[in-house]
Design a protein around this motif. Sequence first.
Motif, PDB file in Angstrom:
ATOM      1  N   PHE A  50       0.867  -1.180   0.000  1.00  0.00           N
ATOM      2  CA  PHE A  50       0.000   0.000   0.000  1.00  0.00           C
ATOM      3  C   PHE A  50       0.899   1.224   0.000  1.00  0.00           C
ATOM      4  O   PHE A  50       1.864   1.297   0.762  1.00  0.00           O
ATOM      5  N   CYS A  51       0.589   2.197  -0.837  1.00  0.00           N
ATOM      6  CA  CYS A  51       1.384   3.417  -0.905  1.00  0.00           C
ATOM      7  C   CYS A  51       0.463   4.628  -0.766  1.00  0.00           C
ATOM      8  O   CYS A  51      -0.507   4.768  -1.512  1.00  0.00           O
ATOM      9  N   LEU A  52       0.787   5.478   0.195  1.00  0.00           N
ATOM     10  CA  LEU A  52       0.126   6.773   0.318  1.00  0.00           C
ATOM     11  C   LEU A  52       1.064   7.807  -0.265  1.00  0.00           C
ATOM     12  O   LEU A  52       2.077   8.165   0.353  1.00  0.00           O
ATOM     13  N   ILE A 102      11.354   1.759  -7.120  1.00  0.00           N
ATOM     14  CA  ILE A 102      12.545   1.739  -6.283  1.00  0.00           C
ATOM     15  C   ILE A 102      12.569   3.040  -5.496  1.00  0.00           C
ATOM     16  O   ILE A 102      12.808   4.109  -6.065  1.00  0.00           O
ATOM     17  N   THR A 103      12.295   2.973  -4.204  1.00  0.00           N
ATOM     18  CA  THR A 103      12.200   4.175  -3.377  1.00  0.00           C
ATOM     19  C   THR A 103      13.026   4.003  -2.109  1.00  0.00           C
ATOM     20  O   THR A 103      13.384   2.885  -1.721  1.00  0.00           O
ATOM     21  N   PHE A 118       6.766  14.220   5.272  1.00  0.00           N
ATOM     22  CA  PHE A 118       6.335  14.271   3.878  1.00  0.00           C
ATOM     23  C   PHE A 118       7.515  14.279   2.914  1.00  0.00           C
ATOM     24  O   PHE A 118       7.395  14.721   1.778  1.00  0.00           O
ATOM     25  N   ASP A 119       8.684  13.787   3.367  1.00  0.00           N
ATOM     26  CA  ASP A 119       9.835  13.743   2.482  1.00  0.00           C
ATOM     27  C   ASP A 119       9.877  12.449   1.684  1.00  0.00           C
ATOM     28  O   ASP A 119      10.776  12.236   0.881  1.00  0.00           O
ATOM     29  N   LYS A 120       8.915  11.569   1.919  1.00  0.00           N
ATOM     30  CA  LYS A 120       8.841  10.329   1.161  1.00  0.00           C
ATOM     31  C   LYS A 120       7.410   9.810   1.214  1.00  0.00           C
ATOM     32  O   LYS A 120       6.633  10.151   2.118  1.00  0.00           O
ATOM     33  N   ASP A 121       7.064   8.993   0.231  1.00  0.00           N
ATOM     34  CA  ASP A 121       5.760   8.348   0.243  1.00  0.00           C
ATOM     35  C   ASP A 121       5.692   7.381   1.422  1.00  0.00           C
ATOM     36  O   ASP A 121       6.701   6.810   1.847  1.00  0.00           O
ATOM     37  N   VAL A 122       4.497   7.190   1.954  1.00  0.00           N
ATOM     38  CA  VAL A 122       4.310   6.239   3.046  1.00  0.00           C
ATOM     39  C   VAL A 122       3.974   4.878   2.431  1.00  0.00           C
ATOM     40  O   VAL A 122       2.937   4.719   1.788  1.00  0.00           O
ATOM     41  N   GLU A 168       5.071  -4.207   7.657  1.00  0.00           N
ATOM     42  CA  GLU A 168       6.296  -3.422   7.671  1.00  0.00           C
ATOM     43  C   GLU A 168       6.071  -2.119   6.922  1.00  0.00           C
ATOM     44  O   GLU A 168       5.115  -1.982   6.162  1.00  0.00           O
ATOM     45  N   SER A 169       6.984  -1.167   7.121  1.00  0.00           N
ATOM     46  CA  SER A 169       6.836   0.136   6.479  1.00  0.00           C
ATOM     47  C   SER A 169       8.202   0.781   6.302  1.00  0.00           C
ATOM     48  O   SER A 169       9.168   0.448   7.007  1.00  0.00           O
ATOM     49  N   ASN A 170       8.270   1.703   5.337  1.00  0.00           N
ATOM     50  CA  ASN A 170       9.472   2.524   5.182  1.00  0.00           C
ATOM     51  C   ASN A 170       9.480   3.694   6.156  1.00  0.00           C
ATOM     52  O   ASN A 170      10.447   4.437   6.225  1.00  0.00           O
ATOM     53  N   CYS A 171       8.386   3.845   6.900  1.00  0.00           N
ATOM     54  CA  CYS A 171       8.265   4.893   7.909  1.00  0.00           C
ATOM     55  C   CYS A 171       8.139   4.254   9.292  1.00  0.00           C
ATOM     56  O   CYS A 171       7.877   3.050   9.413  1.00  0.00           O
TER      57      CYS A 171
END
Length: 852
Positions: free
Chosen positions: A142-144, A442-443, A220-224, A192-195
């Motif tokens: 899921f991407c916000l 790729i983020t 807000f420096d990256k997508d969630v 899991e999350s990148n945040c």
Amino acid sequence: MMNCGLVTEKNEPVPLKSISVEVRVQDHVSTVSSTLLYVNEEERPLEALFVFPLPADAAVCHFSAKIGEQEIVAEVQDRETARDHYDDAVSSGQQAFLLEESAESPDVFKLSVGCLSPGQNAAVTIIYVTELDVQADHSLRFCLPAVLNPRYTPAGSGAGIVSEISSGCGAVPYTLTLSVHVSSPKPISKLESNCTLDPLVFLRPDHTQATVNLSPGHMFDKDVELFLYYQDTHQPSAIVEAGVATAPSGSLMRNPVVMISLYPEFPEEVMSSLATQGEFIFVMDRSGSMGVMMHYGKGAQMRIESAKDTLLLLLKSLPMGCYFNIFGFGSHFESFFPESVEYSQDTMDEALKRVKRMRADLGGTEILQPLKHIYSQPCNPDHPRQLFIFTDGEVGNTKEVLDLVKHHVHSHRCFSFGIGEGASTSLITGMAREGSGHAQFITGTDRMQPKVMQSLRFALQPPVFNISVDWSLPDGITVDTLSQPIKVLFQGQRALIYAQLKGESSEGFEGKVTVKYRLKDQPVTNQLHFCLKPTEETGLSVHRLAARTQIRSLEQEERSRGADVEGIRSRIVELSVQAGVSSVHTAFIAVNKDSRQTVKGPLMQRRVQTYSPRMPVQYAFGALTGQQPAQSLTFQHRSLNSSSLLVVADSQQIQRSGIRRMGDCYSPLSMRKKTQPPGKKSHQAIFNGKQRVVADSQEIHSRIQRMGDCYSTLEPNSLRRKPLPIGNCRDFRESHQAKSLGKQRDPLLQLVSLQKASGCWDLDATLADAFGKTEDELTNQKPAQVEGSVWATLLALIWLYGCKIDQRVEWQFVAMKAASWIGSQKVGDLSQSVCVGNVLLGCQVTKETLGI
């Protein structure tokens, strides 16, 4: 005078204060509710404008506004009608709210909040539904979207919403809260999350429901991104959703709709023999924006450097006898060879030399022309064309690109890769969908190589032919398939089918769907039995996703300029209004008819920024003047015949003054015109309030040229970015690369770079260095009966399996080529040699593991 509060790019108060998001995930469908709180802190009524990203495949299905205790629910209308109603309401002093989709790119929306009274609050809620993407590790993503980069619009292209993107380089002046509720028939393994997240809380003992919140402080420096892991993810499933009894008879919303999820599993004997033929064309974005960092953590590479490492792996992984070529594109495009060449040692070496010289120096992001050139080249029927496209996705003519890919779908497969935060989901997923390929993003700290190599495996997978879908339903029930026909199937990747069920039956409550296809001349059948009873508590999410699927198909049919364009447009509007789902020809409109206030003169506008990552301005100044900037610095470009002004401020000033990103560079949005003596041209820097001449006109012009026109000036008060070719800021980039020379190269890439096109390695000092050994150590331990190249290749395989097994997806094809080459040498039993190699390299690998 700089304000220190919440300001826009024109140094004015920002009316957007916070965004609150609630996500409800049911199996692999998410419903997202975002509430945006606006406050007018000024002394007169104003209009707030916000251009923001949404997932490309989202179906926006609700829009409402709450002012005080009064809630106004928007309705979907024809786009022009909605705009007229909005303009009429605002001009008459009524509060109005308009939400419209970009005509150029369906992942960009514009929200207009009109006629907010002084001191007034308005909470705007947007709801959309979307499918979760399946990842290589079987998770659901899921991407916000939180990052929206300015889109490069080629000269001659129409403007539109994408040209209104307003982004800032620093922290955006509004906050985010996010809560997620997950429900599934399958147990939830982990999330899991990148945040940073708060701990996952399970709501049921069987772990089929859970909730989690985003930790406070997201910048807000990256997508969630959220990655959801279920037990037994790759199981086919069906969701049947009841219709609306009050909807018009025969309409999509009246009858039940079924969503089928299939995960084809191909026979092992087929998957073990990957293709050895094909034409592989790699298309690399070399625009200025590819010169920024992949992320801002430790060990980060520039996007272009990561892409170059990936090209090395790809070139080493290609099978002997295939054909290949490499294109670079920006404001123009270049190719390594006039046409695709046969893969050999000589052509691979030549390509690798040119890869090393690649820079992000080709200006803007014009992908259409290189694609047209590639498609104009004749295809080789014995070598199916596979297109790999790498881009940060910052283009303004997305739909034109997608239509071109779709037009040539029968001559190739397209695999697309979105690089960095803010890459256009519409472009990346759209190219893969229309080109019967696969999309990857790729983020953050993601490594590009494993995702690209997974797509290479898909490209080498035997093609699937003659795909058919058959339905078996009780008497009295018929089915209308709403999805486009399935054009491609990949091992383990989900295929979705939407269909409308009509009629009634008392004979049974079970249906069956059968997917048949041919794979490498073998017939394959996948079946799914499902219950016809509607699923509880799904709302209308499946209906809306099905409507969105139909709308996208009709929009593309309209763009193909068929005979009945007006008829297609009418069908789009009708379906959009009935389903309450956005489209390019409709918009959501809400008017508070109880509000009315006197507005004198034009209504003040405030634009809310989204975040856009960019090169630190200190580096930009150093590249231009050869100096480090002072804490407060302004650089002025004065000319008798020009009213333009070039401004470089300290990073905090940049965040507040709204410098807009162009490629990986900047241009000012608001400028002051200053006078100068007639005939005098000067270039001055202001250090702590004192002006100093830093360079003459010719020197500055020269430096700007060397930066690839990194800086561009706009006319005073202009709010529109000019589509100028933006380069790579060469001085900055070369300086950064010089600092990186001392860094040790990735040992895996070091070893892979030494492999020959045939799959073998030479026994020499460079190979020994990759192992951390001397050449004598390798040579002295070589078994007498084993030839040098065989010994070297065997050691490389042992090292890969013994030391880099966690990166196997990256070197799998390198190892397959090596094992195949050893097998072709007819060297007899190598068991003893494997034992010696294990001792030498400190590994414990069996001969069977090596595949020799």
